[in-house]
Design a protein around this motif. Structure first.
Motif, PDB file in Angstrom:
ATOM      1  N   GLU A  54       5.529 -10.452  10.627  1.00  0.00           N
ATOM      2  CA  GLU A  54       5.413 -11.912  10.855  1.00  0.00           C
ATOM      3  C   GLU A  54       4.037 -12.325  11.370  1.00  0.00           C
ATOM      4  OE1 GLU A  54       8.548 -13.891  13.208  1.00  0.00           O
ATOM      5  OE2 GLU A  54       9.783 -12.162  12.697  1.00  0.00           O
ATOM      6  N   LEU A  55       3.238 -11.340  11.811  1.00  0.00           N
ATOM      7  CA  LEU A  55       1.927 -11.676  12.398  1.00  0.00           C
ATOM      8  C   LEU A  55       0.920 -11.953  11.284  1.00  0.00           C
ATOM      9  CD1 LEU A  55       0.117 -11.987  14.863  1.00  0.00           C
ATOM     10  CD2 LEU A  55      -0.121  -9.512  14.961  1.00  0.00           C
ATOM     11  N   LYS A  56       0.689 -13.244  11.061  1.00  0.00           N
ATOM     12  CA  LYS A  56      -0.221 -13.656   9.984  1.00  0.00           C
ATOM     13  C   LYS A  56      -1.216 -14.668  10.522  1.00  0.00           C
ATOM     14  CE  LYS A  56       2.719 -12.712   6.141  1.00  0.00           C
ATOM     15  NZ  LYS A  56       3.996 -13.011   5.613  1.00  0.00           N
ATOM     16  N   ARG A  57      -2.372 -14.698   9.919  1.00  0.00           N
ATOM     17  CA  ARG A  57      -3.334 -15.761  10.208  1.00  0.00           C
ATOM     18  C   ARG A  57      -3.819 -16.272   8.863  1.00  0.00           C
ATOM     19  NH1 ARG A  57      -0.912 -15.893  14.026  1.00  0.00           N
ATOM     20  NH2 ARG A  57      -1.536 -15.816  16.217  1.00  0.00           N
ATOM     21  N   GLY A  58      -3.441 -17.508   8.526  1.00  0.00           N
ATOM     22  CA  GLY A  58      -3.692 -18.003   7.175  1.00  0.00           C
ATOM     23  C   GLY A  58      -2.907 -17.112   6.218  1.00  0.00           C
ATOM     24  N   PRO A  59      -3.515 -16.753   5.078  1.00  0.00           N
ATOM     25  CA  PRO A  59      -2.792 -15.900   4.128  1.00  0.00           C
ATOM     26  C   PRO A  59      -2.807 -14.421   4.543  1.00  0.00           C
ATOM     27  CG  PRO A  59      -4.962 -16.460   3.282  1.00  0.00           C
ATOM     28  CD  PRO A  59      -4.857 -17.126   4.611  1.00  0.00           C
ATOM     29  N   ALA A  60      -3.590 -14.075   5.580  1.00  0.00           N
ATOM     30  CA  ALA A  60      -3.783 -12.656   5.918  1.00  0.00           C
ATOM     31  C   ALA A  60      -2.647 -12.109   6.767  1.00  0.00           C
ATOM     32  CB  ALA A  60      -5.108 -12.492   6.662  1.00  0.00           C
ATOM     33  N   SER A  61      -2.089 -10.973   6.311  1.00  0.00           N
ATOM     34  CA  SER A  61      -1.086 -10.264   7.103  1.00  0.00           C
ATOM     35  C   SER A  61      -1.811  -9.211   7.924  1.00  0.00           C
ATOM     36  CB  SER A  61      -0.081  -9.593   6.152  1.00  0.00           C
ATOM     37  OG  SER A  61       0.458  -8.441   6.771  1.00  0.00           O
ATOM     38  N   LEU A  62      -1.689  -9.295   9.252  1.00  0.00           N
ATOM     39  CA  LEU A  62      -2.374  -8.305  10.101  1.00  0.00           C
ATOM     40  C   LEU A  62      -1.771  -6.920   9.917  1.00  0.00           C
ATOM     41  CD1 LEU A  62      -3.456 -10.999  11.335  1.00  0.00           C
ATOM     42  CD2 LEU A  62      -3.757  -9.705  13.439  1.00  0.00           C
ATOM     43  N   ASN A  63      -0.470  -6.899   9.555  1.00  0.00           N
ATOM     44  CA  ASN A  63       0.170  -5.604   9.271  1.00  0.00           C
ATOM     45  C   ASN A  63      -0.501  -4.931   8.077  1.00  0.00           C
ATOM     46  OD1 ASN A  63       2.243  -4.073   7.526  1.00  0.00           O
ATOM     47  ND2 ASN A  63       3.132  -3.985   9.574  1.00  0.00           N
ATOM     48  N   LYS A  64      -0.721  -5.715   7.017  1.00  0.00           N
ATOM     49  CA  LYS A  64      -1.357  -5.142   5.812  1.00  0.00           C
ATOM     50  C   LYS A  64      -2.796  -4.725   6.120  1.00  0.00           C
ATOM     51  CE  LYS A  64       1.277  -6.942   2.009  1.00  0.00           C
ATOM     52  NZ  LYS A  64       1.667  -8.285   1.607  1.00  0.00           N
ATOM     53  N   MET A  65      -3.490  -5.543   6.915  1.00  0.00           N
ATOM     54  CA  MET A  65      -4.871  -5.201   7.283  1.00  0.00           C
ATOM     55  C   MET A  65      -4.908  -3.892   8.084  1.00  0.00           C
ATOM     56  SD  MET A  65      -6.212  -8.952   8.451  1.00  0.00           S
ATOM     57  CE  MET A  65      -7.754  -8.412   9.197  1.00  0.00           C
ATOM     58  N   TRP A  66      -3.962  -3.771   9.024  1.00  0.00           N
ATOM     59  CA  TRP A  66      -3.941  -2.560   9.867  1.00  0.00           C
ATOM     60  C   TRP A  66      -3.587  -1.328   9.033  1.00  0.00           C
ATOM     61  CZ3 TRP A  66      -6.178  -0.957  13.919  1.00  0.00           C
ATOM     62  CH2 TRP A  66      -5.709   0.155  14.631  1.00  0.00           C
ATOM     63  N   PHE A  67      -2.649  -1.502   8.090  1.00  0.00           N
ATOM     64  CA  PHE A  67      -2.283  -0.402   7.198  1.00  0.00           C
ATOM     65  C   PHE A  67      -3.514   0.052   6.408  1.00  0.00           C
ATOM     66  CE2 PHE A  67      -0.804   1.396   3.207  1.00  0.00           C
ATOM     67  CZ  PHE A  67       0.196   2.265   3.630  1.00  0.00           C
ATOM     68  N   ARG A  68      -4.255  -0.944   5.912  1.00  0.00           N
ATOM     69  CA  ARG A  68      -5.471  -0.660   5.125  1.00  0.00           C
ATOM     70  C   ARG A  68      -6.501   0.065   5.987  1.00  0.00           C
ATOM     71  NH1 ARG A  68      -8.627   0.818   1.988  1.00  0.00           N
ATOM     72  NH2 ARG A  68      -9.650  -0.306   0.304  1.00  0.00           N
ATOM     73  N   ARG A  69      -6.638  -0.409   7.210  1.00  0.00           N
ATOM     74  CA  ARG A  69      -7.610   0.195   8.139  1.00  0.00           C
ATOM     75  C   ARG A  69      -7.220   1.653   8.440  1.00  0.00           C
ATOM     76  NH1 ARG A  69      -8.596   3.280  12.487  1.00  0.00           N
ATOM     77  NH2 ARG A  69     -10.559   2.707  13.402  1.00  0.00           N
TER      78      ARG A  69
END
Ligand code: PLP
Length: 397
Positions: free
Chosen positions: A254-269
């Motif tokens: 549920e943690l999103k900012r605009g279209p960005a999912s922080l979960n997806k960003m963290w997974f990518r990182r």
């Protein structure tokens, strides 16, 4: 070529070095005195037998080609994620396994999670504070604003109408103060973050200490938190893993900012920069969260809790203001007779042969305060408190 000049913004870390130097010097000049160290935040009791068994079994698996484990999933094995999921269920928090990222400790992810955010953010950090929050953001070049903890707010600072923040670091139960936010207080922080589009980085490294169920031990026990908070946790203090190295970070879908999912960003990182925690370690972590593992971990925690109680009871008897100790391994108290925290360090070392941690090392607002840790041996804590009680200066205060 330009180096990262932000490193010059960091204060030199003479602090812990000074403690060691002063202690060694005193020991050298007073070889007949027995020094008791109640400064460090490291555990002293051995790991639970159930953890040792699981890790030994995992080592044996590594000895055969048929059961050898090579690279594992960067975000952790599913069995560890499920064990964490079950642990949160007991707290009344539902997490998906994809929201749980197994790490090599909270310290690593305190620094790494800040990569999710632009440099142009204002970071709000309570003071006194565990130094890693400030230092990692200074290294990255962000603007850091401190919010003051003091006796009036019980070292639990709260936002008000003038508070400006994009990223907020909260640690509860707190290191160094041992103070614990109530549900109502954390709700205020979560509401503030959601209203101001801020993200909370919640450090739950000491979540296992409170026995009083009215205290939240996860930010996700607070309504609306999944929309604004990342939680960083550790097996270090809960299960004695300081030397094994394992923790986890929760980034909700549920943690999103605009279209960005922080979960997806963290997974990518993580899949780019991290190759996961060792299989042996994760089997130990899984065992630490089993029914038996929880029982064994709490047997150790009870020992530290009793140490903290001995410290707290002594301070209460001496009429010294303190916080913490009741739901935390740390006791934070006001230096008697208006001493600065380094003056009190010297006094305690020379008069009582006790080594503690001067509050000034945790930021400006820690000046005049002192931290004692309950991770020591019972007999040492008892002797230290007897010495403190008989030290005559206290009776002047
Ligand atoms: N967060 C806090 C508040 C701590 O006190 C510590 C260690 O003392 C850590 C994080 C680091 O924990 P870990 O051993 O999991 O890196």
């Amino acid at each position: 070529m330009k180096i990262n000049d932000n490193f010059s913004r960091l204060e030199q870390s003479y602090f812990f070095m000074t403690i060691v130097t002063k202690t060694n010097e005193y020991a050298k000049n007073n070889p007949d005195k027995q020094i008791i160290k109640l400064g460090i935040g490291d555990v002293t009791l051995p790991l639970g037998p159930v953890v040792i068994d699981a890790m030994q079994k995992a080592v044996s698996e590594m000895s055969k080609a048929s059961t050898l484990r090579g690279y594992g999933p960067e975000q952790g094995y599913e069995f560890t994620q499920k064990a964490v999921q079950g642990y949160y269920k007991r707290k009344g928090v539902d997490l998906e396994t994809g929201e749980i990222f197994i790490s090599d400790g909270a310290g690593t992810d305190i620094g790494n999670t800040s990569e999710l955010f632009d440099m142009d953010n204002t970071v709000l950090i309570p003071n006194p504070v565990y130094p890693a929050y400030v230092d990692t953001n200074l290294m990255a070049g962000r603007k850091v604003v401190l919010i003051e903890g003091n006796i009036e707010n019980n070292f639990l600072p709260m936002p008000d109408e003038n508070t400006i923040a994009d990223i907020i670091y909260l640690c509860s139960p707190n290191n160094p103060t041992g103070a614990v936010y109530s549900k109502a207080q954390l709700q205020e922080w979560v509401d503030f973050a959601n209203k101001n589009d801020a993200v909370i980085i919640f450090d739950a490294a000491y979540e296992a200490f409170p026995l009083d169920k009215s205290f939240p031990t996860s930010i996700y026990q607070i309504s609306g938190a999944k929309k604004c908070a990342i939680e960083i946790c550790s097996f270090s203090k809960y299960a004695g893993f300081t030397g094994i190295r394992c923790g986890f970070t929760v980034v909700p879908h549920e943690l999103k900012r605009g279209p960005a999912s922080l979960n997806k960003m963290w997974f990518r990182r993580q899949t780019t920069k991290f190759n996961g925690v060792s299989y042996i370690t994760q089997r130990g972590a899984q065992a630490a969260l089993s029914e038996e593992g929880i029982k064994q971990a709490h047997a150790n925690l009870d020992y530290y809790r009793e140490n903290a109680k001995i410290i707290v009871d002594t301070l209460r008897k001496l009429g010294i203001w303190f916080t913490g100790g009741e739901n935390s391994p740390y006791v934070w108290f006001k230096c008697p007779n208006g001493m600065t925290s380094w003056e009190f360090f010297d006094y305690l070392l020379c008069e009582c042969q006790i080594v503690g941690t001067p509050g000034a090392g945790f930021g400006q607002c820690g000046e005049g305060f002192f931290r004692l840790s309950s991770f020591g041996k019972r007999e040492d804590v008892i002797t230290a408190m007897q010495r403190l009680t008989t030290a005559h200066k206290f009776h002047i205060n």
